[in-house]
Design a protein around this motif. Structure first.
Motif, PDB file in Angstrom:
ATOM      1  N   UNK A 148       0.855  -1.186   0.000  1.00 45.00           N
ATOM      2  CA  UNK A 148       0.000   0.000   0.000  1.00 45.00           C
ATOM      3  C   UNK A 148       0.889   1.234   0.000  1.00 45.00           C
ATOM      4  N   UNK A 149       0.626   2.148  -0.939  1.00 48.01           N
ATOM      5  CA  UNK A 149       1.417   3.371  -1.065  1.00 48.01           C
ATOM      6  C   UNK A 149       0.512   4.573  -0.847  1.00 48.01           C
ATOM      7  N   UNK A 150       1.020   5.554  -0.106  1.00 42.06           N
ATOM      8  CA  UNK A 150       0.250   6.763   0.176  1.00 42.06           C
ATOM      9  C   UNK A 150       1.177   7.978   0.143  1.00 42.06           C
ATOM     10  N   UNK A 151       0.684   9.093  -0.467  1.00 43.91           N
ATOM     11  CA  UNK A 151       1.411  10.367  -0.461  1.00 43.91           C
ATOM     12  C   UNK A 151       1.168  11.033   0.880  1.00 43.91           C
ATOM     13  N   UNK A 168       6.217  10.165   0.579  1.00 46.74           N
ATOM     14  CA  UNK A 168       5.231   9.082   0.526  1.00 46.74           C
ATOM     15  C   UNK A 168       5.703   7.942   1.422  1.00 46.74           C
ATOM     16  N   UNK A 169       4.771   7.040   1.740  1.00 44.18           N
ATOM     17  CA  UNK A 169       5.093   5.852   2.533  1.00 44.18           C
ATOM     18  C   UNK A 169       4.578   4.612   1.822  1.00 44.18           C
ATOM     19  N   UNK A 207       9.654   7.211   1.472  1.00 43.75           N
ATOM     20  CA  UNK A 207      10.380   7.651   0.269  1.00 43.75           C
ATOM     21  C   UNK A 207      10.196   9.152   0.139  1.00 43.75           C
ATOM     22  N   UNK A 208      11.315   9.854  -0.096  1.00 44.32           N
ATOM     23  CA  UNK A 208      11.300  11.318  -0.220  1.00 44.32           C
ATOM     24  C   UNK A 208      11.815  11.734  -1.600  1.00 44.32           C
TER      25      UNK A 208
END
Length: 549
Positions: A148-151, A168-169, A207-208
């Motif tokens: 699952x990815x989220x901004x 984001x994570x 992630x940046x």
């Protein structure tokens, strides 16, 4: 694939890979029973659906005659690779079995599993050996773990080409995601970055994206996790977040150098396009259109920036303009900037460009000519083009120079014709120039002093100007013809006067009078000649009484 596998007896799961062919049973010892046939079956017990779960197989080898397989082994092959083995134990009815289990979970992927019994040789005369056999393949799939990815941080409004930071994570239950992610604008990737494990494993990975330059336009920002390098964690996309990207404002300034030219000269149009958006140093990019009196005259597609400095928010262009292509007069020059995406369109204020005609000169080596009505005055004139082009010629402000300033060699020979005028009226016919020169005859002038204007009209260059010069013509009377010697009358017989009439005088002879028939006008002419001769004789005598000083 499997990274660890042990049999029930605890033997290592990964033995050395087979060389390929099933090894044959060695020849039986002399006197030993013949080897028996075997049948191998692979039975799935626990098959993982996704990465992270173990799998379990049972292997059964059945003989068609009596033999003892206890202590022998069966092998497990996955995708053509020997990944482990298990010892066989007797379970009755001529069957021997073993269990294959994993100590490490298999990676995600497609698998084909096969159980192989390598066979064995007889060791005693009373025990038969067994021939090798292998099971039918069993195929299964291990799926990657869902992610699952989220901004977690992103701008919602910016101007074109701005630099932004987005965070984001990525979360995978029970695991720490690895790999990389992409920052997307609409459906275009604009940056990539590696995942960093969070301090709290339950929080997944972060992630940046730092200092990412936005494109010219777009509507949504989102992050795509690419999945782990080993394929055990599946890719995932975040929700798309809206972003508004404004184009950069521009302005156009123009300058003519010079702003006044001759028709045979050129001027440089200097164009400056400026990025007016605060906080942006992006150089404007696009094409320019040069409009002369509202009509497009020059188009520079994808104009080349000649500004020596880049990244200062300014683009400079230069366009040469030829006076001969514009026509005489004053023209309004306007420039339009046609931008690439990310900039606004803009136009300059109009500037004036004056195109003057090409001056010509008409000259002569003399200022005064003389003639008579019978022998008209003539003048040789030469016409030429003023060689001085550019602003210097415009500064003169005159179409003709004084005769002492211009000579026949001042410029190139002009083509056209000349015409003489007196008091504004044409005198004679036009005379065409030959190699820039013409011989003009001033026929038809009466006696006296006349001001004559000779006008030159160019014919080849529509931008060449007319010119003229003035001379003085002095016309005197033609000289009287000098009298020649009087011819002597030829002797001949006198005509018969005929009979005399009573009361009428006889006619004098021709030799006496020179007038046939004795007409009165002939006598009057003779008397005039005699009178003139007496006057001349008297005058000469008066002059003789006064000697010269």
């Amino acid at each position: 694939m499997l990274t660890g596998l042990w049999g029930v007896a605890g033997t290592p799961a990964f033995a050395a890979p087979s060389t390929g062919a099933m090894p044959l049973v060695q020849a039986q010892q002399l006197g030993a029973p013949a080897p028996v046939n075997s049948t191998t079956r692979l039975n799935p017990i626990l098959i993982p659906k996704a990465y992270g779960a173990p799998f379990l197989f049972s292997v059964t080898v059945e003989l068609d005659a009596a033999s003892n397989l206890s202590g022998q082994v069966a092998e497990l092959w996955l995708n053509g690779e020997n990944v482990g083995q298990t010892p066989l134990i007797y379970i009755g009815s001529g069957r021997f079995s073993g269990i294959l289990a994993t100590s490490q979970v298999p990676n995600a992927g497609e698998y084909s599993a096969v159980a192989r019994f390598p066979g064995f040789e007889a060791t005693t005369p009373t025990t038969a050996g067994a021939l090798p056999s292998e099971s039918s393949p069993y195929r299964f799939t291990v799926a990657p773990l869902a992610s699952t990815t989220a901004v977690t941080a992103a701008p919602t409004a910016e101007h074109a080409f701005a630099t932004v930071d987005v965070a984001a994570s990525v979360f995978v239950p029970g695991y720490t995601p690895t790999g990389s992610a992409s920052l997307m604008l609409d459906d275009t990737e604009i940056a990539t970055a590696a995942l960093e494990a969070a301090t709290d494993p339950s929080a997944g990975s972060r992630v940046d994206f730092v200092g990412v330059r936005l494109p010219a336009h777009g509507e949504t920002l989102w992050v795509r996790y690419q999945g782990s390098a080993d394929g055990n964690m599946a890719p995932s996309d975040s929700v798309r977040t809206p972003i508004h990207i404004d184009p950069l404002d521009t302005s156009v300034d123009v300058r003519l150098d010079p702003s006044q030219i001759r028709a045979d000269d050129t001027t440089d149009l200097h164009i400056t396009v400026t990025n007016e958006t605060l906080g942006s140093s992006q150089d404007p990019v696009g094409s320019v259109e040069v409009l002369i009196d509202g009509a497009v005259a020059v188009t520079m597609a994808q104009a080349q920036d000649v500004d020596p400095e880049s990244g200062n928010g300014v683009s400079r262009y230069s366009v040469p303009l030829g006076g001969s292509e514009l026509g005489l007069g004053t023209h309004d020059v306007t420039v339009q900037f046609l931008p690439e995406p990310g900039f606004t369109e803009s136009s300059s204020e109009p500037v004036s460009l004056t195109v003057q005609g090409i001056p010509t000169w008409i000259t002569s080596d003399v200022a005064v000519v003389a003639g008579t009505p019978a022998h008209p005055a003539r003048v040789l004139v030469r016409a030429s083009v003023d060689p001085a082009a550019g602003p210097a010629s415009a500064a003169k402000g005159a179409l003709r120079a004084a005769p002492e300033e211009v000579t026949a060699s001042s410029g190139s020979a002009a083509a056209g014709y000349v015409q003489a005028f007196v008091a504004g009226e044409p005198l004679g016919d036009p005379v065409w120039l030959a190699e820039g020169a013409a011989d003009v005859e001033l026929r038809g002038l009466a006696e006296g002093r006349h001001d004559v204007e000779i006008r030159f009209t160019p014919t080849e260059d529509p931008n060449a100007l007319k010119s003229s010069m003035s001379i003085t013509a002095e016309i005197t009377a033609d000289a009287a013809p000098k009298p020649g010697p009087k011819p002597e009358p030829k002797p001949g017989p006198a005509p018969d006067p005929g009979p005399e009439q009573p009361g009428q005088p006889a006619q004098p002879s021709l030799a006496q009078t020179g007038a046939p028939g004795g007409h009165p006008w002939f006598a009057l002419g003779a008397a005039s000649v005699l009178l003139a001769a007496s006057v001349l004789f008297a005058g000469s005598r008066r002059l003789s009484r006064h000697p010269r000083a």
